[in-house]
Design a protein around this motif. Structure first.
Motif, mmCIF file in Angstrom:
data_model
loop_
_atom_site.group_PDB
_atom_site.id
_atom_site.type_symbol
_atom_site.label_atom_id
_atom_site.label_comp_id
_atom_site.label_asym_id
_atom_site.label_seq_id
_atom_site.Cartn_x
_atom_site.Cartn_y
_atom_site.Cartn_z
ATOM 1 N N UNK A 18 0.807 -1.213 0.000
ATOM 2 C CA UNK A 18 0.000 0.000 0.000
ATOM 3 C C UNK A 18 0.845 1.270 0.000
ATOM 4 N N UNK A 20 3.886 1.779 -1.223
ATOM 5 C CA UNK A 20 4.462 2.036 -2.540
ATOM 6 C C UNK A 20 3.389 2.555 -3.493
ATOM 7 N N UNK A 22 0.726 4.222 -2.811
ATOM 8 C CA UNK A 22 0.331 5.602 -2.510
ATOM 9 C C UNK A 22 1.378 6.625 -2.935
ATOM 10 N N UNK A 23 2.640 6.217 -2.935
ATOM 11 C CA UNK A 23 3.686 7.133 -3.396
ATOM 12 C C UNK A 23 3.435 7.503 -4.850
ATOM 13 N N UNK A 24 3.230 6.519 -5.674
ATOM 14 C CA UNK A 24 3.009 6.774 -7.108
ATOM 15 C C UNK A 24 1.720 7.543 -7.332
ATOM 16 N N UNK A 55 6.779 7.114 -14.391
ATOM 17 C CA UNK A 55 7.960 7.927 -14.729
ATOM 18 C C UNK A 55 8.635 7.468 -16.009
ATOM 19 N N UNK A 59 8.925 -1.724 -15.364
ATOM 20 C CA UNK A 59 9.097 -2.550 -14.177
ATOM 21 C C UNK A 59 9.926 -3.788 -14.509
ATOM 22 N N UNK A 62 15.313 -2.600 -14.321
ATOM 23 C CA UNK A 62 16.439 -2.233 -13.472
ATOM 24 C C UNK A 62 17.074 -3.460 -12.842
ATOM 25 N N UNK B 57 9.393 -3.481 -8.148
ATOM 26 C CA UNK B 57 8.600 -2.288 -7.843
ATOM 27 C C UNK B 57 9.229 -1.492 -6.704
ATOM 28 N N UNK B 58 9.689 -2.182 -5.692
ATOM 29 C CA UNK B 58 10.347 -1.504 -4.573
ATOM 30 C C UNK B 58 11.602 -0.784 -5.068
ATOM 31 N N UNK B 59 12.379 -1.460 -5.908
ATOM 32 C CA UNK B 59 13.604 -0.850 -6.425
ATOM 33 C C UNK B 59 13.290 0.395 -7.244
ATOM 34 N N UNK B 60 12.255 0.322 -8.064
ATOM 35 C CA UNK B 60 11.891 1.474 -8.895
ATOM 36 C C UNK B 60 11.360 2.624 -8.044
ATOM 37 N N UNK B 61 10.585 2.295 -7.024
ATOM 38 C CA UNK B 61 10.026 3.341 -6.165
ATOM 39 C C UNK B 61 11.137 4.056 -5.394
ATOM 40 N N UNK B 63 14.241 4.226 -6.287
ATOM 41 C CA UNK B 63 15.060 4.974 -7.240
ATOM 42 C C UNK B 63 14.387 6.281 -7.651
ATOM 43 N N UNK B 64 13.063 6.255 -7.755
ATOM 44 C CA UNK B 64 12.344 7.434 -8.226
ATOM 45 C C UNK B 64 12.101 8.460 -7.129
ATOM 46 N N UNK B 65 11.830 7.997 -5.919
ATOM 47 C CA UNK B 65 11.398 8.924 -4.868
ATOM 48 C C UNK B 65 12.308 8.936 -3.636
ATOM 49 N N UNK B 69 10.287 8.835 0.948
ATOM 50 C CA UNK B 69 8.941 8.904 0.363
ATOM 51 C C UNK B 69 8.161 7.632 0.652
ATOM 52 N N UNK B 70 8.792 6.492 0.450
ATOM 53 C CA UNK B 70 8.096 5.222 0.682
ATOM 54 C C UNK B 70 7.819 5.017 2.163
ATOM 55 N N UNK B 71 8.758 5.457 3.016
ATOM 56 C CA UNK B 71 8.589 5.242 4.455
ATOM 57 C C UNK B 71 7.494 6.125 5.039
ATOM 58 N N UNK B 73 4.907 7.546 3.303
ATOM 59 C CA UNK B 73 3.635 7.540 2.574
ATOM 60 C C UNK B 73 2.547 6.915 3.432
ATOM 61 N N UNK B 74 1.383 7.563 3.508
ATOM 62 C CA UNK B 74 0.288 6.975 4.283
ATOM 63 C C UNK B 74 -0.283 5.748 3.575
ATOM 64 N N UNK B 75 -0.912 4.908 4.359
ATOM 65 C CA UNK B 75 -1.548 3.733 3.779
ATOM 66 C C UNK B 75 -2.696 4.163 2.882
#
Lengths: 67, 191
Positions: A18, A20, A22-24, A55, A59, A62, B57-61, B63-65, B69-71, B73-75
């Motif tokens: 959730x 991740x 919400x960040x996007x 962005x 997926x 990388x 997905x975690x790696x991309x997030x 890398x991007x933010x 940002x991930x820590x 971010x609200x649920x």
């Protein structure tokens, strides 16, 4: 302005985390969806791969484990 | 006399599948979306395994933010559930549409599973190639419209409207009113 595809975007079912998700959503769907590569390609009538991130990165590329 | 299943049965069954489909697959019901995913699967040869996908997905997030940002971010209040049997459900869904319609026509309809009715024959003739050509052209137009509109009659008209999405409400109003207008126009021209 919120992205009109926010609730039906095929990218989101791939998220199980959730935070991740919400960040996007915060940075693209809610804040500035015009910069979302998925939105751009969709608006231009181009194909949008499910693995394409807002962005513009794909997926898995990388980590070398792409589709 | 022609027998048809009462109309409200159609509503109940359609509503049931609209509720059951997301529970089973983790995504909203939308026929064009299912076709889209199927074609992409055929084209790209499958998707990432779930574990690899989440790691990517975690790696991309990150890398991007960045990690903050991930820590922070609200649920999300309504995060989509993981798809427990997504591929199998989609595998059954598409042929199920055809088989269900054929079964309905045979059991509750006129038993004419391959007939589109007198009005269709009157407009396009009884030759197979003309009817098939008209349906193919209609399918292409529907596909283009669904692509441009971000969903089809089921995705917007059933799932989106049920969720009260503004885009779906507007889209459904537009394509229904357009369909009624075009049908009326063709009917007037054909007289």
């Amino acid at each position: 302005m919120t992205c009109p595809h926010k609730d039906t975007c095929p990218l989101f079912p791939v998220f199980t985390n959730d935070k991740l998700l919400n960040v996007w959503k915060t940075f693209y769907c809610d804040a500035d969806h015009a910069t979302c590569e998925r939105f751009r390609r969709s608006s231009e009538g181009k194909e949008v791969a499910d693995s394409l991130l807002p962005n513009g990165t794909t997926l898995g590329r990388r980590t070398g484990s792409g589709p | 006399m022609t027998r048809f299943l009462d109309f409200w049965w159609g509503g109940l069954l359609t509503g049931a599948i609209a509720v059951a489909y997301p529970l089973v697959t983790g995504s909203m019901l939308g026929v064009s979306g299912v076709y889209d995913r199927l074609l992409k699967r055929l084209r790209y040869g499958g998707e990432l395994a779930d574990d690899a996908r989440q790691r990517a997905l975690l790696a991309e997030t990150l890398a991007a933010f960045g990690p903050r940002a991930a820590a922070e971010a609200p649920e999300a209040p309504l995060a989509p559930a993981p798809a427990p049997c997504d591929p199998a459900a989609r595998l059954f869904f598409l042929p199920g549409i055809v088989l269900g319609a054929a079964l309905g026509a045979l059991v509750w309809g006129r038993g004419e599973a391959w007939s589109l009715g007198a009005a269709f024959v009157a407009r396009f003739g009884s030759e197979l190639w003309r009817g098939a050509g008209a349906l193919f052209a209609a399918g292409v137009l529907i596909g283009l419209g669904a692509r441009m509109g971000g969903g089809c009659t089921s995705g917007h008209g059933i799932s989106g409207v049920a969720l009260g999405q503004r885009g779906s409400l507007v889209g459904t109003a537009v394509f229904w009113s357009t369909a009624v207008g075009i049908a009326r126009l063709l009917d007037a021209v054909g007289r």
